[in-house]
Design a protein around this motif. Structure first.
Motif, PDB file in Angstrom:
ATOM      1  N   LYS A  67      86.923 -24.795  83.001  1.00 20.46           N
ATOM      2  CA  LYS A  67      88.265 -24.404  83.435  1.00 20.46           C
ATOM      3  C   LYS A  67      89.343 -25.227  82.744  1.00 20.46           C
ATOM      4  O   LYS A  67      90.434 -25.421  83.282  1.00 20.46           O
ATOM      5  N   ALA A  68      89.052 -25.747  81.571  1.00 17.78           N
ATOM      6  CA  ALA A  68      90.041 -26.554  80.852  1.00 17.78           C
ATOM      7  C   ALA A  68      91.267 -25.717  80.559  1.00 17.78           C
ATOM      8  O   ALA A  68      91.196 -24.695  79.896  1.00 17.78           O
ATOM      9  N   GLY A  69      92.409 -26.158  81.068  1.00 19.41           N
ATOM     10  CA  GLY A  69      93.660 -25.479  80.817  1.00 19.41           C
ATOM     11  C   GLY A  69      93.844 -24.204  81.604  1.00 19.41           C
ATOM     12  O   GLY A  69      94.889 -23.564  81.509  1.00 19.41           O
ATOM     13  N   SER A  70      92.869 -23.829  82.428  1.00 17.01           N
ATOM     14  CA  SER A  70      92.983 -22.543  83.114  1.00 17.01           C
ATOM     15  C   SER A  70      93.732 -22.649  84.428  1.00 17.01           C
ATOM     16  O   SER A  70      94.273 -21.661  84.903  1.00 17.01           O
ATOM     17  N   SER A  88      93.694 -29.400  78.937  1.00 17.90           N
ATOM     18  CA  SER A  88      92.784 -29.723  80.014  1.00 17.90           C
ATOM     19  C   SER A  88      93.579 -30.024  81.278  1.00 17.90           C
ATOM     20  O   SER A  88      94.519 -30.808  81.252  1.00 17.90           O
ATOM     21  N   ASP A  89      93.180 -29.407  82.356  1.00 14.59           N
ATOM     22  CA  ASP A  89      93.861 -29.620  83.629  1.00 14.59           C
ATOM     23  C   ASP A  89      93.733 -31.068  84.071  1.00 14.59           C
ATOM     24  O   ASP A  89      94.686 -31.681  84.527  1.00 14.59           O
ATOM     25  N   TYR A  90      92.548 -31.632  83.968  1.00 15.25           N
ATOM     26  CA  TYR A  90      92.296 -33.018  84.347  1.00 15.25           C
ATOM     27  C   TYR A  90      92.571 -33.901  83.130  1.00 15.25           C
ATOM     28  O   TYR A  90      91.956 -33.721  82.077  1.00 15.25           O
ATOM     29  N   PRO A  91      93.488 -34.866  83.234  1.00 12.66           N
ATOM     30  CA  PRO A  91      93.974 -35.553  82.032  1.00 12.66           C
ATOM     31  C   PRO A  91      93.136 -36.735  81.551  1.00 12.66           C
ATOM     32  O   PRO A  91      93.518 -37.395  80.592  1.00 12.66           O
ATOM     33  N   PHE A  92      92.013 -37.029  82.208  1.00 14.32           N
ATOM     34  CA  PHE A  92      91.202 -38.179  81.824  1.00 14.32           C
ATOM     35  C   PHE A  92      89.910 -37.721  81.149  1.00 14.32           C
ATOM     36  O   PHE A  92      89.378 -36.656  81.473  1.00 14.32           O
ATOM     37  N   PRO A  93      89.373 -38.511  80.227  1.00 10.88           N
ATOM     38  CA  PRO A  93      88.162 -38.105  79.492  1.00 10.88           C
ATOM     39  C   PRO A  93      86.916 -38.139  80.363  1.00 10.88           C
ATOM     40  O   PRO A  93      86.930 -38.640  81.499  1.00 10.88           O
ATOM     41  N   GLY A 196      95.359 -37.837  89.450  1.00  6.47           N
ATOM     42  CA  GLY A 196      95.224 -37.078  88.216  1.00  6.47           C
ATOM     43  C   GLY A 196      94.404 -35.817  88.386  1.00  6.47           C
ATOM     44  O   GLY A 196      94.293 -35.018  87.454  1.00  6.47           O
ATOM     45  N   ALA A 197      93.843 -35.628  89.575  1.00  5.09           N
ATOM     46  CA  ALA A 197      92.987 -34.469  89.806  1.00  5.09           C
ATOM     47  C   ALA A 197      93.573 -33.496  90.823  1.00  5.09           C
ATOM     48  O   ALA A 197      93.057 -32.391  90.964  1.00  5.09           O
ATOM     49  N   VAL A 198      94.622 -33.888  91.534  1.00  2.00           N
ATOM     50  CA  VAL A 198      95.120 -33.091  92.650  1.00  2.00           C
ATOM     51  C   VAL A 198      96.554 -32.648  92.388  1.00  2.00           C
ATOM     52  O   VAL A 198      97.422 -33.468  92.110  1.00  2.00           O
ATOM     53  N   GLY A 255     102.144 -32.288  86.658  1.00  2.00           N
ATOM     54  CA  GLY A 255     101.822 -31.471  87.817  1.00  2.00           C
ATOM     55  C   GLY A 255     100.823 -32.099  88.755  1.00  2.00           C
ATOM     56  O   GLY A 255     100.269 -31.428  89.627  1.00  2.00           O
ATOM     57  N   LYS A 256     100.570 -33.410  88.590  1.00  2.36           N
ATOM     58  CA  LYS A 256      99.626 -34.133  89.425  1.00  2.36           C
ATOM     59  C   LYS A 256     100.351 -35.303  90.093  1.00  2.36           C
ATOM     60  O   LYS A 256     100.363 -36.426  89.579  1.00  2.36           O
TER      61      LYS A 256
END
Length: 350
Positions: A67-70, A88-93, A196-198, A255-256
């Motif tokens: 779901k990267a970027g979705s 990527s929605d989640y900004p950490f590797p 970073g996830a919410v 957005g997080k």
């Protein structure tokens, strides 16, 4: 015992007896010896398909593909605008370096909590859900503590080990999508370090409430990255202070949002949880505290930051703030020197 570090909120749907934990003192005592320590360091489910492990690479780091970027774009004022620049929605590797850092982070919190994996007074839970399980280390250790419980760990990346206890399973799932579990089905839901996830913290908490059984517990452990101190020493740490402020600003723009540690309790109560218990800790950024336990916590947190700030910041700085990677690396080099300085008595709340 003087505990300091992260913020931990425990909520239940009926009265509970507060767990026995040591409350932090208001002021941390500074170690009078400021010489460097010898040990200081300079929800829909998905099967594992090729698309999920077809990772994205950026600035030398690997990022999740599922779901990267979705879900939400990287840099928009309205995070629900799905038509923006895909990132990527989640900004950490999620690469091996980051997995090592997540395991180290787990060790820091375990030290802080005197070896405990939770503060909720659990007895015989049957179903446990770990949101954003990362490497799955917490879920695996909980499976050993509660061998009769089923532990489910969810994450965007399939980076968890395959050799795990029989009562553990990992699922690739987006916790901000509808959960594919029955409501009122979990005895305990756990989350840790979800910054970073919410996108919508209140909605996530409300979703957790719906999936807790009556009398079940929901425990959140999250860091407020804003830097503070009990004296004026923070004035000598301009790079580190700026970095932490920009992390918050960049995450908001991404957005997080980054909540303050004072916000969680109200959200839990508004969702319907009762007997909410809040435990506030201080996590020192290096070994400056006099207290031996906190000095140990600070030792590992120093390693966490000197080796991990690149992972924490580079995605947010380059995507959200439009910094060049070289600019970010210059800032990183300067702040690494500051965070090793034991005359700067900085800490963060958890």
């Amino acid at each position: 015992m003087d505990n300091s570090g992260v913020g931990d909120d425990v909520a239940r749907r009926k009265p509970l007896t507060p767990p026995t934990v040591c409350q932090p003192s208001s002021i941390l005592e500074v170690d009078s010896c400021n010489a460097p320590d010898a040990e200081d360091w300079d929800d829909d489910f998905a099967s594992i398909t090729p698309s999920i492990v077809d990772y994205e690479f950026e600035n030398g780091r690997r990022y999740h593909a599922y779901k990267a970027g979705s879900a939400y774009p990287s840099i928009v004022l309205d995070p629900r605008d799905r038509n923006a620049d895909p990132q990527s929605d989640y900004p950490f590797p999620n690469d091996e370096l980051e997995q090592d850092r997540l395991d180290l982070q787990h060790h820091v919190i375990t030290l802080l909590l005197n070896g405990e994996l939770h503060l909720a007074p659990l007895e015989s839970p049957r179903r446990i859900l770990d949101l954003g399980t990362g490497t799955g280390l917490w879920a695996i250790e909980m499976a050993d503590v509660f061998p009769n419980a089923t532990i489910i760990g969810t994450d965007l990346s399939p980076v968890q080990p395959t050799m795990v206890p029989d009562n553990v399973r990992f699922e690739i799932s987006d916790m901000e999508s509808d959960w594919m579990y029955q409501e009122n089905s979990f005895d305990y839901i756990h989350s840790r370090y979800l910054l970073g996830a919410v996108t919508d913290w209140e909605s996530m908490i409300q979703r957790a409430y719906k999936h807790c059984k009556p009398g079940a517990y929901f425990e959140m452990q999250d860091l407020d990255p804003r830097l503070t101190s009990d004296d004026d020493s923070l004035s000598r740490s301009p790079m580190h202070s700026m970095f932490c402020k920009l992390i918050v600003d960049a995450s908001e723009k991404y957005g997080k949002p980054v909540p303050r540690h004072t916000q969680y309790k109200g959200w839990l109560e508004e969702a319907g949880f009762v007997d909410v218990r809040e435990y506030l800790f201080k996590i020192p950024v290096n070994t400056w505290p006099k207290n031996k336990q906190l000095k140990e916590v600070g030792k590992y947190q120093l390693l966490n930051y000197t080796e991990g700030y690149e992972a924490i910041g580079i995605g947010l700085f380059t995507r959200s703030l439009k910094w060049q990677p070289t600019e970010f690396q210059v800032l990183l080099a300067r702040l690494r020197q500051e965070i090793k300085d034991r005359t700067i008595h900085a800490y963060q709340h958890l």
